[in-house]
Design a protein around this motif. Structure first.
Motif, PDB file in Angstrom:
ATOM      1  N   VAL A 130      74.401  86.209  64.728  1.00  0.00           N
ATOM      2  CA  VAL A 130      75.679  85.996  65.410  1.00  0.00           C
ATOM      3  C   VAL A 130      75.551  86.524  66.831  1.00  0.00           C
ATOM      4  O   VAL A 130      75.181  87.682  67.040  1.00  0.00           O
ATOM      5  CB  VAL A 130      76.837  86.701  64.666  1.00  0.00           C
ATOM      6  N   ALA A 131      75.850  85.668  67.815  1.00  0.00           N
ATOM      7  CA  ALA A 131      75.785  86.029  69.228  1.00  0.00           C
ATOM      8  C   ALA A 131      77.179  85.886  69.828  1.00  0.00           C
ATOM      9  O   ALA A 131      77.823  84.848  69.662  1.00  0.00           O
ATOM     10  CB  ALA A 131      74.797  85.123  69.964  1.00  0.00           C
ATOM     11  N   ILE A 132      77.640  86.919  70.519  1.00  0.00           N
ATOM     12  CA  ILE A 132      79.017  86.978  71.009  1.00  0.00           C
ATOM     13  C   ILE A 132      79.051  87.350  72.478  1.00  0.00           C
ATOM     14  O   ILE A 132      78.317  88.231  72.922  1.00  0.00           O
ATOM     15  CB  ILE A 132      79.817  88.017  70.183  1.00  0.00           C
ATOM     16  N   VAL A 133      79.943  86.697  73.223  1.00  0.00           N
ATOM     17  CA  VAL A 133      80.218  87.086  74.606  1.00  0.00           C
ATOM     18  C   VAL A 133      81.720  87.153  74.792  1.00  0.00           C
ATOM     19  O   VAL A 133      82.481  86.496  74.089  1.00  0.00           O
ATOM     20  CB  VAL A 133      79.611  86.109  75.645  1.00  0.00           C
TER      21      VAL A 133
ATOM     22  N   TYR B  83      79.758  87.844  59.786  1.00  0.00           N
ATOM     23  CA  TYR B  83      78.747  88.204  58.783  1.00  0.00           C
ATOM     24  C   TYR B  83      79.282  87.970  57.376  1.00  0.00           C
ATOM     25  O   TYR B  83      78.579  87.447  56.517  1.00  0.00           O
ATOM     26  CB  TYR B  83      78.358  89.678  58.881  1.00  0.00           C
ATOM     27  N   GLN B  84      80.507  88.410  57.125  1.00  0.00           N
ATOM     28  CA  GLN B  84      81.057  88.282  55.781  1.00  0.00           C
ATOM     29  C   GLN B  84      81.183  86.812  55.391  1.00  0.00           C
ATOM     30  O   GLN B  84      80.800  86.423  54.291  1.00  0.00           O
ATOM     31  CB  GLN B  84      82.423  88.968  55.667  1.00  0.00           C
ATOM     32  N   ALA B  85      81.691  85.988  56.290  1.00  0.00           N
ATOM     33  CA  ALA B  85      81.843  84.563  55.985  1.00  0.00           C
ATOM     34  C   ALA B  85      80.488  83.901  55.760  1.00  0.00           C
ATOM     35  O   ALA B  85      80.313  83.130  54.809  1.00  0.00           O
ATOM     36  CB  ALA B  85      82.600  83.859  57.119  1.00  0.00           C
ATOM     37  N   LEU B  86      79.511  84.201  56.616  1.00  0.00           N
ATOM     38  CA  LEU B  86      78.192  83.596  56.475  1.00  0.00           C
ATOM     39  C   LEU B  86      77.503  84.060  55.195  1.00  0.00           C
ATOM     40  O   LEU B  86      76.862  83.271  54.500  1.00  0.00           O
ATOM     41  CB  LEU B  86      77.330  83.907  57.701  1.00  0.00           C
ATOM     42  N   ASN B  87      77.653  85.328  54.860  1.00  0.00           N
ATOM     43  CA  ASN B  87      77.094  85.848  53.615  1.00  0.00           C
ATOM     44  C   ASN B  87      77.764  85.207  52.408  1.00  0.00           C
ATOM     45  O   ASN B  87      77.101  84.873  51.427  1.00  0.00           O
ATOM     46  CB  ASN B  87      77.242  87.370  53.577  1.00  0.00           C
ATOM     47  N   ASP B  88      79.069  85.020  52.464  1.00  0.00           N
ATOM     48  CA  ASP B  88      79.808  84.409  51.348  1.00  0.00           C
ATOM     49  C   ASP B  88      79.291  83.015  51.007  1.00  0.00           C
ATOM     50  O   ASP B  88      79.398  82.590  49.859  1.00  0.00           O
ATOM     51  CB  ASP B  88      81.297  84.304  51.676  1.00  0.00           C
TER      52      ASP B  88
ATOM     53  N   VAL C  22      71.810  87.782  56.575  1.00  0.00           N
ATOM     54  CA  VAL C  22      71.816  88.327  57.929  1.00  0.00           C
ATOM     55  C   VAL C  22      70.783  89.461  57.981  1.00  0.00           C
ATOM     56  O   VAL C  22      70.858  90.400  57.195  1.00  0.00           O
ATOM     57  CB  VAL C  22      73.211  88.874  58.308  1.00  0.00           C
ATOM     58  N   PRO C  23      69.803  89.360  58.877  1.00  0.00           N
ATOM     59  CA  PRO C  23      68.776  90.409  58.962  1.00  0.00           C
ATOM     60  C   PRO C  23      69.310  91.670  59.634  1.00  0.00           C
ATOM     61  O   PRO C  23      70.373  91.658  60.256  1.00  0.00           O
ATOM     62  CB  PRO C  23      67.697  89.758  59.826  1.00  0.00           C
TER      63      PRO C  23
ATOM     64  N   SER D  18      63.126  88.757  66.366  1.00  0.00           N
ATOM     65  CA  SER D  18      61.973  89.228  65.603  1.00  0.00           C
ATOM     66  C   SER D  18      62.331  89.418  64.129  1.00  0.00           C
ATOM     67  O   SER D  18      61.608  88.963  63.232  1.00  0.00           O
ATOM     68  CB  SER D  18      61.455  90.541  66.202  1.00  0.00           C
ATOM     69  N   ASN D  19      63.444  90.069  63.872  1.00  0.00           N
ATOM     70  CA  ASN D  19      63.861  90.305  62.489  1.00  0.00           C
ATOM     71  C   ASN D  19      64.219  89.004  61.776  1.00  0.00           C
ATOM     72  O   ASN D  19      63.903  88.824  60.603  1.00  0.00           O
ATOM     73  CB  ASN D  19      65.026  91.291  62.445  1.00  0.00           C
ATOM     74  N   ALA D  20      64.879  88.086  62.483  1.00  0.00           N
ATOM     75  CA  ALA D  20      65.246  86.800  61.879  1.00  0.00           C
ATOM     76  C   ALA D  20      63.993  85.990  61.547  1.00  0.00           C
ATOM     77  O   ALA D  20      63.898  85.402  60.461  1.00  0.00           O
ATOM     78  CB  ALA D  20      66.154  86.011  62.820  1.00  0.00           C
TER      79      ALA D  20
END
Length: 157
Positions: A72-75, A89-94, A99-100, A136-138
């Motif tokens: 997730v990238a936010i500006v 994160y919660q919605a995507l995980n659901d 999420v790394p 890197s983590n992703a």
């Protein structure tokens, strides 16, 4: 993208094409601005449409996004990036994404300010560092999923 919680809402619905691209990728990046401390309505619409994944499981109970990584990238020009990350994160995980660690990147300018990210002379070093770690983590996690996805739970077990 039409409002709703189905994967295809018929004529003039652009979601099916976007959904196909998202699910073809190993890593999905949800990029959004903050509006009044909240994720943008377009980002919320994307997550709303992913609600369909809940009923689109395979024989092992896995949703279409199982084995896919999300960042997730936010500006924005106000605080609230952590709040927006938590909602996303919660919605995507659901709906099956993983999420790394360090999977969120953000930049927020001064509250009520008039400087936007696109107006900066360059990307701030701290943001560059966050992007590198998230990427890197992703990539690491997506590579692991390429060799072995979640097992799921076959129906009836």
């Amino acid at each position: 993208i039409k409002p709703g919680v189905l994967s295809d809402l018929g004529e003039a619905d652009d979601w099916p094409k976007l959904r196909e691209k998202i699910l073809a990728a190993d890593i999905f990046i949800l990029g959004l601005p903050i509006w009044m401390g909240q994720p943008s309505s377009v980002a919320k619409r994307v997550m709303e449409r992913m609600d369909a994944f809940l009923s689109e499981t395979d024989d092992s109970g896995r949703m279409p996004a199982a084995g896919k990584v999300a960042l997730v990238a936010i500006v924005g020009n106000e605080d609230g990036a952590h709040h927006c990350h938590a909602e996303c994160y919660q919605a995507l995980n659901d709906v099956g994404f993983t999420v790394p660690a360090n999977g969120g990147v953000y930049w927020v300018g001064e509250a009520m300010g008039d400087v936007n990210f696109v107006d900066l002379p360059g990307t701030p070093e701290k943001v560059v560092s966050m992007i590198k770690m998230a990427a890197s983590n992703a990539a690491h996690l997506a590579g692991l999923f390429k060799t072995k996805n979640y097992a799921g739970v076959p129906a009836g077990e």
